[in-house]
Motif scaffolding. Structure first.
Motif, PDB file in Angstrom:
ATOM      1  N   LYS B   6       0.775  -1.232   0.061  1.00 10.53           N
ATOM      2  CA  LYS B   6      -0.079  -0.054   0.005  1.00 10.53           C
ATOM      3  C   LYS B   6       0.809   1.198  -0.110  1.00 10.53           C
ATOM      4  N   TRP B   7       0.530   2.185  -0.930  1.00  3.93           N
ATOM      5  CA  TRP B   7       1.414   3.483  -0.729  1.00  3.93           C
ATOM      6  C   TRP B   7       0.609   4.488  -0.187  1.00  3.93           C
ATOM      7  N   GLU B   8       1.236   5.146   0.782  1.00  3.81           N
ATOM      8  CA  GLU B   8       0.815   6.285   1.544  1.00  3.81           C
ATOM      9  C   GLU B   8       1.620   7.438   1.305  1.00  3.81           C
ATOM     10  N   LEU B   9       0.636   8.211   0.511  1.00  2.00           N
ATOM     11  CA  LEU B   9       1.603   9.576   0.129  1.00  2.00           C
ATOM     12  C   LEU B   9       0.905  10.803   0.739  1.00  2.00           C
ATOM     13  N   ARG B  10       1.857  11.643   1.150  1.00  2.00           N
ATOM     14  CA  ARG B  10       1.225  13.016   1.610  1.00  2.00           C
ATOM     15  C   ARG B  10       1.947  14.187   0.740  1.00  2.00           C
ATOM     16  N   LEU B  11       0.906  15.067   0.495  1.00  2.00           N
ATOM     17  CA  LEU B  11       1.062  16.116  -0.075  1.00  2.00           C
ATOM     18  C   LEU B  11       1.070  17.629   0.552  1.00  2.00           C
ATOM     19  N   LYS B  33      -2.152   5.820 -12.956  1.00  2.00           N
ATOM     20  CA  LYS B  33      -1.973   5.137 -14.016  1.00  2.00           C
ATOM     21  C   LYS B  33      -0.928   4.108 -13.289  1.00  2.00           C
ATOM     22  N   TYR B  34      -0.334   4.282 -12.328  1.00  2.00           N
ATOM     23  CA  TYR B  34       0.535   3.141 -12.019  1.00  2.00           C
ATOM     24  C   TYR B  34       0.265   2.449 -10.664  1.00  2.00           C
ATOM     25  N   LEU B  35      -0.456   2.950  -9.730  1.00  2.00           N
ATOM     26  CA  LEU B  35      -0.801   2.426  -8.578  1.00  2.00           C
ATOM     27  C   LEU B  35      -2.042   2.479  -8.223  1.00  2.00           C
ATOM     28  N   LYS B  36      -3.086   2.181  -9.426  1.00  2.00           N
ATOM     29  CA  LYS B  36      -4.450   2.207  -9.136  1.00  2.00           C
ATOM     30  C   LYS B  36      -4.836   1.243  -8.195  1.00  2.00           C
ATOM     31  N   GLY B  37      -5.830   1.684  -6.962  1.00  2.00           N
ATOM     32  CA  GLY B  37      -6.458   1.006  -6.125  1.00  2.00           C
ATOM     33  C   GLY B  37      -5.348   0.717  -4.794  1.00  2.00           C
ATOM     34  N   LYS B  38      -4.138   0.966  -4.875  1.00  2.00           N
ATOM     35  CA  LYS B  38      -3.224   0.789  -3.877  1.00  2.00           C
ATOM     36  C   LYS B  38      -2.440   1.913  -3.349  1.00  2.00           C
ATOM     37  N   TYR B  39      -3.064   2.964  -3.334  1.00  2.00           N
ATOM     38  CA  TYR B  39      -2.549   4.178  -2.864  1.00  2.00           C
ATOM     39  C   TYR B  39      -3.298   5.218  -2.009  1.00  2.00           C
ATOM     40  N   SER B  40      -2.977   5.902  -1.038  1.00  2.00           N
ATOM     41  CA  SER B  40      -3.649   7.076  -0.484  1.00  2.00           C
ATOM     42  C   SER B  40      -2.711   8.281  -0.651  1.00  2.00           C
ATOM     43  N   ILE B  41      -3.500   9.491  -0.823  1.00  2.00           N
ATOM     44  CA  ILE B  41      -2.882  10.806  -0.869  1.00  2.00           C
ATOM     45  C   ILE B  41      -3.559  11.489   0.282  1.00  2.00           C
ATOM     46  N   GLU B  42      -2.885  12.227   1.281  1.00  2.00           N
ATOM     47  CA  GLU B  42      -3.418  13.010   2.206  1.00  2.00           C
ATOM     48  C   GLU B  42      -2.876  13.988   1.755  1.00  2.00           C
ATOM     49  N   VAL B  43      -3.840  15.082   1.570  1.00  2.00           N
ATOM     50  CA  VAL B  43      -3.073  16.486   1.574  1.00  2.00           C
ATOM     51  C   VAL B  43      -3.216  17.319   2.594  1.00  2.00           C
ATOM     52  N   ILE B  44      -2.141  18.115   2.885  1.00  2.00           N
ATOM     53  CA  ILE B  44      -2.133  18.856   4.336  1.00  2.00           C
ATOM     54  C   ILE B  44      -1.806  20.230   3.603  1.00  2.00           C
ATOM     55  N   VAL B  65       5.607  13.677   0.069  1.00  2.00           N
ATOM     56  CA  VAL B  65       6.383  12.815   0.819  1.00  2.00           C
ATOM     57  C   VAL B  65       5.764  11.359   0.764  1.00  2.00           C
ATOM     58  N   ARG B  66       6.466  10.448   0.472  1.00  2.00           N
ATOM     59  CA  ARG B  66       6.265   8.887   0.532  1.00  2.00           C
ATOM     60  C   ARG B  66       6.387   8.551   1.918  1.00  2.00           C
ATOM     61  N   LYS B  67       5.424   8.105   2.611  1.00  2.00           N
ATOM     62  CA  LYS B  67       5.620   7.814   3.931  1.00  2.00           C
ATOM     63  C   LYS B  67       5.720   6.268   3.992  1.00  2.00           C
ATOM     64  N   VAL B  68       4.855   5.720   3.387  1.00  2.00           N
ATOM     65  CA  VAL B  68       5.080   4.097   3.001  1.00  2.00           C
ATOM     66  C   VAL B  68       4.993   3.779   1.403  1.00  2.00           C
ATOM     67  N   PRO B  69       5.760   2.894   1.052  1.00  2.00           N
ATOM     68  CA  PRO B  69       6.904   2.161   1.796  1.00  2.00           C
ATOM     69  C   PRO B  69       7.978   2.860   2.203  1.00  2.00           C
ATOM     70  N   VAL B  70       8.644   2.559   3.405  1.00  2.00           N
ATOM     71  CA  VAL B  70       9.737   3.182   3.852  1.00  2.00           C
ATOM     72  C   VAL B  70      10.908   2.806   2.915  1.00  2.00           C
ATOM     73  N   PRO B  71      12.031   3.698   2.857  1.00  2.00           N
ATOM     74  CA  PRO B  71      12.479   4.831   3.416  1.00  2.00           C
ATOM     75  C   PRO B  71      11.408   6.131   3.056  1.00  2.00           C
ATOM     76  N   ILE B  72      11.368   6.996   3.849  1.00  2.00           N
ATOM     77  CA  ILE B  72      10.591   8.257   3.692  1.00  2.00           C
ATOM     78  C   ILE B  72      11.435   8.948   2.390  1.00  2.00           C
ATOM     79  N   ARG B  73      10.847   9.276   1.349  1.00  2.00           N
ATOM     80  CA  ARG B  73      11.346  10.109   0.090  1.00  2.00           C
ATOM     81  C   ARG B  73      10.435  11.103   0.025  1.00  2.00           C
TER      82      ARG B  73
END
Lengths: 495, 96
Positions: B6-11, B33-44, B65-73
């Motif tokens: 699961k991809w957890e992204l934060r913008l 396009k690439y992560l359909k159905g397995k990602y979440s984007i949190e906008v802060i 910010v890519r929180k998951v998967p680690v490492p943070i990018r």
């Protein structure tokens, strides 16, 4: 045509401008104490309030400490909360590093007076694509400032951003915007910058900060490290332009202002005793002027210390405090030696009228000695100071430095109306009037007594001569004296 | 890369600036396009929650910010360069 159209507005515009300038002149601009002891005297009141100040210098010259002291003293002494934005050290490291100076950052944070924000810029974990700005930094800083009502801000050192961001053009524009934003916020900001090769800072931050730029310098001369500070620029304010020595010690940074003293101090007319009544009689008015500088010279063993002790004693008897700087003898030794000639100084030490501070001249640099002296003067508030001997200091500095220090000292004493007596060891083989130390201070001294020790017909003959005494006439011939268990006995004229 | 990841992204943005809007549009596009159905984007929005900027060491806006998967990018900018974003987030291994 165009000019004519605009002309009617011109006078009004000029009038407005003039009024604005007049108001500015009337109000001057507000300064805020820097929290660095001594610096405000050089800058005539401190940093420009609400403006950015650039502190630059090479690595290890004390920039971070300078900035920390600005923040901490702002909180503790002037009730101005502060934000420290660190681009290098973490909050924990910073707190640890300055704790040795008695700054308790954690306590200030807990009191909501201080915020430390560590901005970590790690190039390896950051990718750049497309347009961006540094609004995040603004928001962080703004949040920190607003949450505690900060009046002071430190950015230490913002140049670290250049290591983490590729787009330097954007970075420069944003830094310029940041400084303007800080101005608009009305916070006094200290920005530190590492010294560049041909510029004051590596990234040329001085281009963006035009109000106040201070350069710190750290160099080693004759194996003694000296730190110096210079105000490169201070727009709209007069300031000292010299290089000023500064010190980092247990109380943080202090700058030694070479007193901006004009020769306008008041001259006392009161006369004080030399401590030796027969000697008083040598002076037309019966002693030294209060607040005068007295120089006692002589080769080894000519009773310079004894003469100073008499003077110290006379001050103690008037219930005036005496600070005795001894560069050769320990307090105990001095007490013992004086006892042998019937002078008892111990009661005065016990009653806190006499403070003997003994240290080796080579223990520390000249500036350090001066600072210790000044601190003791401030704490102990003596009316009389004795420095025995001043010639010891010449071993640790060049003649010009020693002279500069002595001038500063004497000025400070004069302003505070402190009687000062300096002894100086002269080389018996040399002409005592051309000795380097004597050379350095004799012209500054108000009264000069030279002591001699000659051997004539297998007998030691001590003699005393008043070389000069400003503002009064004095006995002009040498007077022989002896020292016995009752002290100095001047002998009647028999030459 | 495991498929169930699961991809957890934060913008992080600051208000509705063109750059922020563009960044959100871009990342949503790439993810679909690439992560359909397995990602979440949190906008802060840091204008609303400025206290969150310190935690993820945000200084630039917008920052992804890519929180998951680690490492943070982290990727700063409006994310207009698709390839750079994909490489930066390690979604697609570098080709060639």
């Amino acid at each position: 045509m165009d000019i004519e159209k605009k002309n009617p507005q011109l006078p009004l515009f000029i009038i407005k401008l003039e009024i604005k300038m007049k108001n500015q002149k009337k109000n001057g601009f507000i300064k805020t104490p820097s929290g660095i002891s001594g610096l405000d005297e050089i800058t005539n009141g401190g940093f420009p309030k609400g403006r950015p100040i650039l502190i630059c210098g090479s690595a290890g010259c004390g920039k971070t400490l300078f900035a920390t002291q600005f923040i901490v003293k702002g909180i503790t002494d002037f009730n101005e909360p502060g934000v420290f934005m660190s681009f290098e050290e973490t909050s924990k490291d910073l707190a640890q590093n300055v704790s040795s100076l008695g700054f308790d950052l954690n306590k200030l944070i807990a009191q909501d007076k201080l915020r430390i924000d560590h901005v970590r810029v790690e190039r390896s974990e950051i990718e750049e694509t497309g347009e961006y700005d540094l609004e995040g930094l603004f928001i962080r800083l703004g949040h920190a400032i607003d949450s505690i009502g900060a009046k002071r801000v430190v950015l230490d050192t913002i140049e670290s951003l250049f290591a983490g961001i590729n787009n330097t053009g954007l970075l420069r524009a944003e830094i310029r915007r940041l400084f303007q934003w800080l101005r608009d916020k009305g916070v006094t900001t200290v920005i530190t910058g590492e010294r560049g090769e041909n510029t004051l800072t590596r990234q040329g931050l001085e281009e963006y900060i035009s109000d106040c730029v201070i350069l710190l310098d750290f160099r080693v001369i004759d194996q003694i490290a000296t730190r110096r500070l210079r105000i490169v620029k201070y727009r709209g304010s007069t300031h000292g332009t010299n290089e000023y020595p500064f010190l980092i010690d247990a109380n943080g940074i202090s700058v030694m202002p070479i007193t901006s003293l004009k020769l306008d101090y008041k001259s006392a007319t009161e006369i004080i005793s030399t401590g030796l009544p027969p000697l008083d009689a040598f002076f037309q008015k019966g002693g030294y002027y209060r607040g005068g500088n007295i120089l006692v010279t002589g080769s080894a063993g000519t009773a310079k210390t004894i003469l100073s002790t008499y003077f110290a004693l006379s001050s103690c008897k008037r219930k005036e405090r005496v600070l005795y700087f001894s560069f050769e003898e320990s307090p105990d030794q001095l007490v013992r030696n004086m006892q042998s000639i019937g002078i008892n100084i111990e009661p005065y030490i016990k009653s806190n009228l006499l403070l003997i501070h003994a240290s080796r001249p080579t223990l520390q640099g000249l500036e350090m000695h001066l600072l210790v002296l000044l601190r003791l003067v401030n704490e102990f508030k003596p009316k009389t100071i004795i420095i025995d001997p001043i010639s010891s200091l010449i071993t640790i500095g060049s003649t010009s430095e020693v002279r500069a220090m002595l001038v500063r000292l004497m000025d400070i004493f004069k302003v505070n109306q402190i009687n000062a007596l300096f002894t100086s060891l002269t080389n018996p083989k040399q002409n005592e009037y051309s000795d380097p130390t004597v050379d350095a201070i004799s012209s500054l001294a108000d009264t000069w007594i030279n002591l001699k020790n000659e051997t004539k017909e297998n007998e030691r003959i001590r003699s005393l001569l008043i070389v000069k005494s400003r503002g009064m006439s004095h006995r002009n011939n040498e007077c022989d004296f002896v020292i016995n268990d009752k002290g100095i006995q001047l002998l009647p004229k028999n030459k | 890369m495991a498929k169930e990841e699961k991809w957890e992204l934060r913008l992080y943005v600051a208000g509705q600036t063109p750059k922020s809007v563009l960044a959100l549009k871009n990342i949503t596009e790439y993810c679909n396009k690439y992560l359909k159905g397995k990602y979440s984007i949190e906008v802060i929005d840091l204008l609303k929650k400025p206290q969150l900027a310190e935690g993820d060491q945000i200084f630039a806006i917008p920052t992804l910010v890519r929180k998951v998967p680690v490492p943070i990018r982290k990727i700063i900018g409006d994310l207009s360069n698709e390839e750079k974003v994909l490489v930066g987030l390690n979604i697609v291994p570098l080709k060639n």
